[in-house]
Design a protein around this motif. Sequence first.
Motif, PDB file in Angstrom:
ATOM      1  N   TYR A  42       0.832  -1.206   0.000  1.00 43.45           N
ATOM      2  CA  TYR A  42       0.000   0.000   0.000  1.00 43.45           C
ATOM      3  C   TYR A  42       0.865   1.254   0.000  1.00 43.45           C
ATOM      4  O   TYR A  42       0.571   2.226  -0.697  1.00 43.45           O
ATOM      5  CB  TYR A  42      -0.913  -0.017   1.226  1.00 43.45           C
ATOM      6  N   GLN A  43       1.959   1.231   0.769  1.00 45.54           N
ATOM      7  CA  GLN A  43       2.870   2.368   0.799  1.00 45.54           C
ATOM      8  C   GLN A  43       3.468   2.634  -0.573  1.00 45.54           C
ATOM      9  O   GLN A  43       3.588   3.781  -1.000  1.00 45.54           O
ATOM     10  CB  GLN A  43       3.994   2.127   1.808  1.00 45.54           C
ATOM     11  N   ARG A  44       3.857   1.552  -1.258  1.00 44.72           N
ATOM     12  CA  ARG A  44       4.453   1.717  -2.596  1.00 44.72           C
ATOM     13  C   ARG A  44       3.432   2.291  -3.575  1.00 44.72           C
ATOM     14  O   ARG A  44       3.751   3.175  -4.373  1.00 44.72           O
ATOM     15  CB  ARG A  44       4.973   0.374  -3.119  1.00 44.72           C
ATOM     16  N   ILE A  45       2.210   1.794  -3.504  1.00 46.07           N
ATOM     17  CA  ILE A  45       1.177   2.231  -4.447  1.00 46.07           C
ATOM     18  C   ILE A  45       0.810   3.692  -4.236  1.00 46.07           C
ATOM     19  O   ILE A  45       0.614   4.437  -5.198  1.00 46.07           O
ATOM     20  CB  ILE A  45      -0.084   1.343  -4.301  1.00 46.07           C
ATOM     21  N   THR A  46       0.714   4.119  -2.975  1.00 43.86           N
ATOM     22  CA  THR A  46       0.275   5.484  -2.690  1.00 43.86           C
ATOM     23  C   THR A  46       1.423   6.481  -2.666  1.00 43.86           C
ATOM     24  O   THR A  46       1.192   7.677  -2.496  1.00 43.86           O
ATOM     25  CB  THR A  46      -0.463   5.547  -1.334  1.00 43.86           C
ATOM     26  N   ASN A  47       2.647   5.997  -2.857  1.00 42.09           N
ATOM     27  CA  ASN A  47       3.795   6.907  -2.858  1.00 42.09           C
ATOM     28  C   ASN A  47       3.903   7.618  -4.202  1.00 42.09           C
ATOM     29  O   ASN A  47       3.793   6.996  -5.259  1.00 42.09           O
ATOM     30  CB  ASN A  47       5.076   6.112  -2.580  1.00 42.09           C
ATOM     31  N   SER A  48       4.115   8.918  -4.171  1.00 43.90           N
ATOM     32  CA  SER A  48       4.124   9.687  -5.418  1.00 43.90           C
ATOM     33  C   SER A  48       5.317   9.360  -6.302  1.00 43.90           C
ATOM     34  O   SER A  48       5.267   9.547  -7.506  1.00 43.90           O
ATOM     35  CB  SER A  48       4.087  11.188  -5.120  1.00 43.90           C
ATOM     36  N   ASP A  49       6.425   8.873  -5.699  1.00 40.50           N
ATOM     37  CA  ASP A  49       7.563   8.424  -6.519  1.00 40.50           C
ATOM     38  C   ASP A  49       7.132   7.272  -7.427  1.00 40.50           C
ATOM     39  O   ASP A  49       7.513   7.184  -8.588  1.00 40.50           O
ATOM     40  CB  ASP A  49       8.716   7.955  -5.629  1.00 40.50           C
ATOM     41  N   TYR A  50       6.337   6.363  -6.845  1.00 43.02           N
ATOM     42  CA  TYR A  50       5.846   5.216  -7.604  1.00 43.02           C
ATOM     43  C   TYR A  50       4.965   5.695  -8.758  1.00 43.02           C
ATOM     44  O   TYR A  50       5.093   5.227  -9.894  1.00 43.02           O
ATOM     45  CB  TYR A  50       5.054   4.303  -6.673  1.00 43.02           C
ATOM     46  N   ILE A  51       4.074   6.636  -8.460  1.00 42.54           N
ATOM     47  CA  ILE A  51       3.190   7.172  -9.498  1.00 42.54           C
ATOM     48  C   ILE A  51       4.000   7.811 -10.613  1.00 42.54           C
ATOM     49  O   ILE A  51       3.738   7.619 -11.795  1.00 42.54           O
ATOM     50  CB  ILE A  51       2.202   8.183  -8.897  1.00 42.54           C
ATOM     51  N   GLN A  52       5.041   8.563 -10.229  1.00 47.88           N
ATOM     52  CA  GLN A  52       5.880   9.223 -11.222  1.00 47.88           C
ATOM     53  C   GLN A  52       6.574   8.208 -12.132  1.00 47.88           C
ATOM     54  O   GLN A  52       6.670   8.389 -13.340  1.00 47.88           O
ATOM     55  CB  GLN A  52       6.942  10.088 -10.525  1.00 47.88           C
ATOM     56  N   SER A  53       7.082   7.112 -11.530  1.00 53.53           N
ATOM     57  CA  SER A  53       7.776   6.106 -12.331  1.00 53.53           C
ATOM     58  C   SER A  53       6.835   5.447 -13.323  1.00 53.53           C
ATOM     59  O   SER A  53       7.210   5.131 -14.455  1.00 53.53           O
ATOM     60  CB  SER A  53       8.410   5.048 -11.416  1.00 53.53           C
ATOM     61  N   LYS A  54       5.580   5.219 -12.896  1.00 51.42           N
ATOM     62  CA  LYS A  54       4.599   4.629 -13.809  1.00 51.42           C
ATOM     63  C   LYS A  54       4.231   5.599 -14.930  1.00 51.42           C
ATOM     64  O   LYS A  54       4.022   5.201 -16.071  1.00 51.42           O
ATOM     65  CB  LYS A  54       3.338   4.222 -13.040  1.00 51.42           C
ATOM     66  N   LEU A  55       4.175   6.873 -14.600  1.00 54.76           N
ATOM     67  CA  LEU A  55       3.858   7.871 -15.619  1.00 54.76           C
ATOM     68  C   LEU A  55       4.896   7.866 -16.731  1.00 54.76           C
ATOM     69  O   LEU A  55       4.574   8.027 -17.903  1.00 54.76           O
ATOM     70  CB  LEU A  55       3.797   9.262 -14.987  1.00 54.76           C
ATOM     71  N   ALA A  56       6.151   7.682 -16.353  1.00 58.50           N
ATOM     72  CA  ALA A  56       7.224   7.675 -17.341  1.00 58.50           C
ATOM     73  C   ALA A  56       7.004   6.569 -18.370  1.00 58.50           C
ATOM     74  O   ALA A  56       7.331   6.705 -19.541  1.00 58.50           O
ATOM     75  CB  ALA A  56       8.575   7.479 -16.647  1.00 58.50           C
ATOM     76  N   ILE A  57       6.399   5.461 -17.894  1.00 57.06           N
ATOM     77  CA  ILE A  57       6.101   4.349 -18.808  1.00 57.06           C
ATOM     78  C   ILE A  57       4.874   4.666 -19.658  1.00 57.06           C
ATOM     79  O   ILE A  57       4.883   4.540 -20.883  1.00 57.06           O
ATOM     80  CB  ILE A  57       5.870   3.047 -18.009  1.00 57.06           C
ATOM     81  N   TYR A  58       3.812   5.122 -18.976  1.00 56.63           N
ATOM     82  CA  TYR A  58       2.553   5.371 -19.688  1.00 56.63           C
ATOM     83  C   TYR A  58       2.679   6.472 -20.734  1.00 56.63           C
ATOM     84  O   TYR A  58       1.997   6.461 -21.747  1.00 56.63           O
ATOM     85  CB  TYR A  58       1.446   5.718 -18.694  1.00 56.63           C
ATOM     86  N   GLN A  59       3.571   7.438 -20.491  1.00 54.18           N
ATOM     87  CA  GLN A  59       3.708   8.543 -21.423  1.00 54.18           C
ATOM     88  C   GLN A  59       4.343   8.105 -22.744  1.00 54.18           C
ATOM     89  O   GLN A  59       4.279   8.817 -23.739  1.00 54.18           O
ATOM     90  CB  GLN A  59       4.535   9.661 -20.780  1.00 54.18           C
ATOM     91  N   LYS A  60       4.981   6.931 -22.749  1.00 57.62           N
ATOM     92  CA  LYS A  60       5.605   6.418 -23.962  1.00 57.62           C
ATOM     93  C   LYS A  60       4.655   5.536 -24.779  1.00 57.62           C
ATOM     94  O   LYS A  60       4.994   5.030 -25.836  1.00 57.62           O
ATOM     95  CB  LYS A  60       6.860   5.605 -23.598  1.00 57.62           C
ATOM     96  N   ILE A  61       3.446   5.340 -24.222  1.00 55.66           N
ATOM     97  CA  ILE A  61       2.489   4.452 -24.888  1.00 55.66           C
ATOM     98  C   ILE A  61       1.881   5.123 -26.115  1.00 55.66           C
ATOM     99  O   ILE A  61       1.473   6.278 -26.061  1.00 55.66           O
ATOM    100  CB  ILE A  61       1.361   4.051 -23.911  1.00 55.66           C
TER     101      ILE A  61
END
Length: 386
Positions: A42-61
Amino acid sequence: MQNREKHYIAEIIYKSITHTLSDSEEIILNEWLTDKEHFELYQRITNSDYIQSKLAIYQKIDANKIYHSLEKRLVESDKKERRLKIKKILRYAALVIILLGIGVIYNTGYFNSQPQLVFPNEKITLQLENGDVKVINEDGSSTVTNSKGEIVGSQTGTQLVYTDENNQDKLVYNTLTVPYGKRFEIQLSDGTVVNLNAGTSLKYPVKFIKGKQRTVFLKGEAFFNVAKDKTHPFIVNSDGLDVQVLGTQFNMSSYPEDVNSDVVLLEGSVYLTAVKDKGNSAILEPGFKGSINKFSQDKIEKKPVITSIYTAWIDGELVFRNITFKDMLKRMERHYNIEIVNNNSELKEEKFNASFRKEPIEKILEYFKITYGINYEIKDNKILIQ
């Protein structure tokens, strides 16, 4: 865990992030979080660093390419399988939309459009036995002497260590004060290590005397790793509560503005006693929190907790679990040493969940704006919640 349960938990986690949990769902989430692995996830999911790292992937889609590929595969599937795939796609699509929505703000230069905050650099101070105040330079080193000129302690960086090798034969006290925005560590003459959180002061003997209890006085929050000594109990005196131990690890929080004094035990055992009513006492076991209302001095309450929530501050993290908005803002003020004015009275008692690891306050504010729709502005070096 069955897939249906996983999907249900995922939905509850999403609702906790978007502040749409029902009371019954909040109970289910809290029960699920009592498992250490679940809490860490839960900590990993709600951490904004985690969200940022996922965004870096999604933005390349390439959204169009993926859509046409999925459409082709669905057409080739039978109807039953198609329905299952559509459900999965809708779930993942919703997640992508949420994350990309968050990413829009991060990538539009919003932070650059806000005035820059200036954080006051207040000093850590040490009040000596004669009343003199010594400034602690966190980038340097110094020594602490007693009235006889003997060296009783030495400071290097953010740590102050007292020695037991001096001729002190009576109790004399020093007081260490840590301002907002900083943390500090002190090792007392018996080997007890204390981590002090922002906005905290600790009064303690320069040397503990044989035959007398080891007593210190706390205002604020500190984590104690108490050296074992069966013949000399260690007592922490705070506003409303005394904590007595022989050797253990616990966190104590008792800021002047707090209604409650709280003790969270990691290992060993502690004996809690109300300052105004010695008959009001309790023994705390590891994994439990003991609390008392400092004003009413009602019966000491005990409940099981996830201890890492209460000790995350030692590593510079901010973890909010089921905390009111007004209390959350106060913690942020102490952590960053910045004034926050809440002009939205409706939010005061609302409860929130989030985790942040050593992030600038601007990112935290933006997280709450995106996730909960809470607007703010920076004016005259203050944060104004609208």
